[in-house]
Design an enzyme around this catalytic site. Structure first.
Site, PDB file in Angstrom:
ATOM      1  N   ASP A  35      30.498  36.979  39.557  1.00  0.00           N
ATOM      2  CA  ASP A  35      30.381  38.219  40.328  1.00  0.00           C
ATOM      3  C   ASP A  35      31.785  38.671  40.747  1.00  0.00           C
ATOM      4  O   ASP A  35      31.949  39.379  41.735  1.00  0.00           O
ATOM      5  CB  ASP A  35      29.491  37.987  41.556  1.00  0.00           C
ATOM      6  CG  ASP A  35      28.950  39.278  42.147  1.00  0.00           C
ATOM      7  OD1 ASP A  35      28.764  40.250  41.386  1.00  0.00           O
ATOM      8  OD2 ASP A  35      28.718  39.327  43.371  1.00  0.00           O
ATOM      9  N   ASP A  64      42.811  28.862  40.953  1.00  0.00           N
ATOM     10  CA  ASP A  64      42.728  29.755  39.800  1.00  0.00           C
ATOM     11  C   ASP A  64      42.364  28.932  38.571  1.00  0.00           C
ATOM     12  O   ASP A  64      43.104  28.022  38.186  1.00  0.00           O
ATOM     13  CB  ASP A  64      44.083  30.439  39.612  1.00  0.00           C
ATOM     14  CG  ASP A  64      44.098  31.464  38.485  1.00  0.00           C
ATOM     15  OD1 ASP A  64      43.152  31.479  37.674  1.00  0.00           O
ATOM     16  OD2 ASP A  64      45.066  32.240  38.420  1.00  0.00           O
ATOM     17  N   TRP A  88      25.743  33.404  46.112  1.00  0.00           N
ATOM     18  CA  TRP A  88      25.188  33.052  44.794  1.00  0.00           C
ATOM     19  C   TRP A  88      25.092  31.532  44.638  1.00  0.00           C
ATOM     20  O   TRP A  88      24.094  31.020  44.135  1.00  0.00           O
ATOM     21  CB  TRP A  88      26.039  33.656  43.678  1.00  0.00           C
ATOM     22  CG  TRP A  88      25.724  35.095  43.397  1.00  0.00           C
ATOM     23  CD1 TRP A  88      25.231  36.024  44.275  1.00  0.00           C
ATOM     24  CD2 TRP A  88      25.865  35.769  42.146  1.00  0.00           C
ATOM     25  NE1 TRP A  88      25.073  37.229  43.647  1.00  0.00           N
ATOM     26  CE2 TRP A  88      25.451  37.107  42.342  1.00  0.00           C
ATOM     27  CE3 TRP A  88      26.316  35.388  40.890  1.00  0.00           C
ATOM     28  CZ2 TRP A  88      25.466  38.068  41.314  1.00  0.00           C
ATOM     29  CZ3 TRP A  88      26.338  36.336  39.864  1.00  0.00           C
ATOM     30  CH2 TRP A  88      25.909  37.655  40.079  1.00  0.00           C
ATOM     31  N   GLY A 112      29.821  32.679  49.113  1.00  0.00           N
ATOM     32  CA  GLY A 112      28.940  31.598  48.701  1.00  0.00           C
ATOM     33  C   GLY A 112      27.471  31.922  48.535  1.00  0.00           C
ATOM     34  O   GLY A 112      26.672  31.013  48.298  1.00  0.00           O
ATOM     35  N   LYS A 158      29.457  40.441  36.058  1.00  0.00           N
ATOM     36  CA  LYS A 158      29.513  41.815  36.561  1.00  0.00           C
ATOM     37  C   LYS A 158      30.460  42.648  35.693  1.00  0.00           C
ATOM     38  O   LYS A 158      31.572  42.210  35.373  1.00  0.00           O
ATOM     39  CB  LYS A 158      30.011  41.843  38.002  1.00  0.00           C
ATOM     40  CG  LYS A 158      30.148  43.256  38.576  1.00  0.00           C
ATOM     41  CD  LYS A 158      30.866  43.261  39.924  1.00  0.00           C
ATOM     42  CE  LYS A 158      30.027  42.632  40.989  1.00  0.00           C
ATOM     43  NZ  LYS A 158      30.658  42.772  42.334  1.00  0.00           N
ATOM     44  N   ASP A 218      36.721  29.561  43.555  1.00  0.00           N
ATOM     45  CA  ASP A 218      37.312  30.801  44.057  1.00  0.00           C
ATOM     46  C   ASP A 218      38.738  30.522  44.502  1.00  0.00           C
ATOM     47  O   ASP A 218      39.067  29.401  44.898  1.00  0.00           O
ATOM     48  CB  ASP A 218      36.506  31.354  45.242  1.00  0.00           C
ATOM     49  CG  ASP A 218      36.670  32.862  45.401  1.00  0.00           C
ATOM     50  OD1 ASP A 218      37.826  33.322  45.581  1.00  0.00           O
ATOM     51  OD2 ASP A 218      35.667  33.587  45.359  1.00  0.00           O
TER      52      ASP A 218
END
Length: 210
Positions: free
Chosen positions: A122, A97, A63, A61, A162, A81
Site C-alpha cells: 500500500d 529500506d 494491513w 500497521g 496500489k 517500513d
C-alpha cells in the site's frame, strides 16, 4: 500559531466524519485502510491459516494487523517500513529500506527463509498534489514492490499493490499478466471518493520469465 491550509482543514473535516475512521476505532484497527484490504480479501480470498505475508510500507500497521488475524498463529506476517511502527501481536516488524541488502536479508531471516504466499504493498509517496509528479513516484514504488515480489513469492502466490493510472500503468499490468495466472483491478469502497488509487491483485504466481 500557523494557520491551517484550506486543504488540511478539508482533510480534517473529512477524516472526522469518515465512517471508516469510526469503524476502525471501534474495532481496534490502526487505520481506516484496513477496510480496503478486508474488501480485497473478501473478493479474492488472499489469506488462510498458515499463510506467510510480507506487508510493504506497513506503518501504521492496519494491513499487517488484519493479515495477522487472518493467518492465525500458524502463519507469519512481516511488516516492513522505513518509518517506525509500534509492535503488533503476530507481526514481525523490520524497519528500513528493502533495497538495502542488510534489510532484505533481515526480512528473509524473519520469515525463516521460506517462500512467501502474499506480498502486499500500500506504499505511496508523500503527495505533492501535482499529478505529474505524484503518479510517476507512485509507479516507481509499485515497480520496486513488484521486483521484490518476484524475488520472494512462492508458486501460486498473490500480490496486491496500489497503483495510480498514468504513465507506465498499462506496461505494469502487462507485466503482471505474464507473471500471474489471474490479474484483477479493484477499487475498494473504502477508498476515498476523490482518490485516484486502484489496486492490482495478482493471483497464481507462475514466475517472472514466462
Amino acid at each position: 500559531m500557523a494557520k491551517r491550509s484550506r486543504s488540511s482543514g478539508r482533510w480534517l473535516a473529512e477524516h472526522f466524519s469518515d465512517e471508516y475512521v469510526r469503524l476502525a476505532q471501534e474495532k481496534g484497527y490502526r487505520s481506516r485502510a484496513v477496510f480496503k484490504l478486508m474488501e480485497l480479501d473478501e473478493h479474492d480470498r488472499l489469506f488462510a491459516p498458515g499463510t506467510t505475508v510480507i506487508d510493504l510500507g506497513a506503518a501504521p500497521g492496519g494491513w499487517s494487523q488484519y493479515a495477522a488475524r487472518r493467518v492465525g498463529a500458524s502463519g507469519r506476517v512481516l511488516a516492513l517500513d522505513m518509518l517506525p511502527m509500534e509492535p503488533l501481536p503476530g507481526v514481525t516488524v523490520v524497519q528500513g529500506d528493502f533495497l538495502d541488502d542488510a534489510v532484505f536479508h533481515a526480512m528473509l531471516e524473519a520469515i525463516g527463509g521460506r517462500r512467501v504466499d502474499v506480498v502486499l504493498s500500500d506504499m505511496a509517496p508523500n503527495m505533492s498534489g501535482n499529478r505529474n509528479v505524484d503518479q510517476p513516484r507512485s509507479m516507481y514504488l509499485a515497480e520496486l514492490a513488484f521486483d521484490l515480489a518476484e524475488r520472494v513469492l512462492g508458486p501460486k502466490g498473490s500480490f496486491v499493490v496500489k497503483l495510480f493510472q498514468g504513465e507506465g500503468f498499462q506496461e505494469y499490468v502487462a507485466r503482471a499478466r505474464k507473471a500471474f495466472g489471474s490479474v484483477g483491478m479493484r477499487k475498494p469502497k473504502a477508498s476515498r471518493a476523490r482518490s485516484a488509487e486502484i489496486y492490482l491483485v495478482g493471483k497464481g504466481y507462475r514466475g517472472a520469465d514466462r
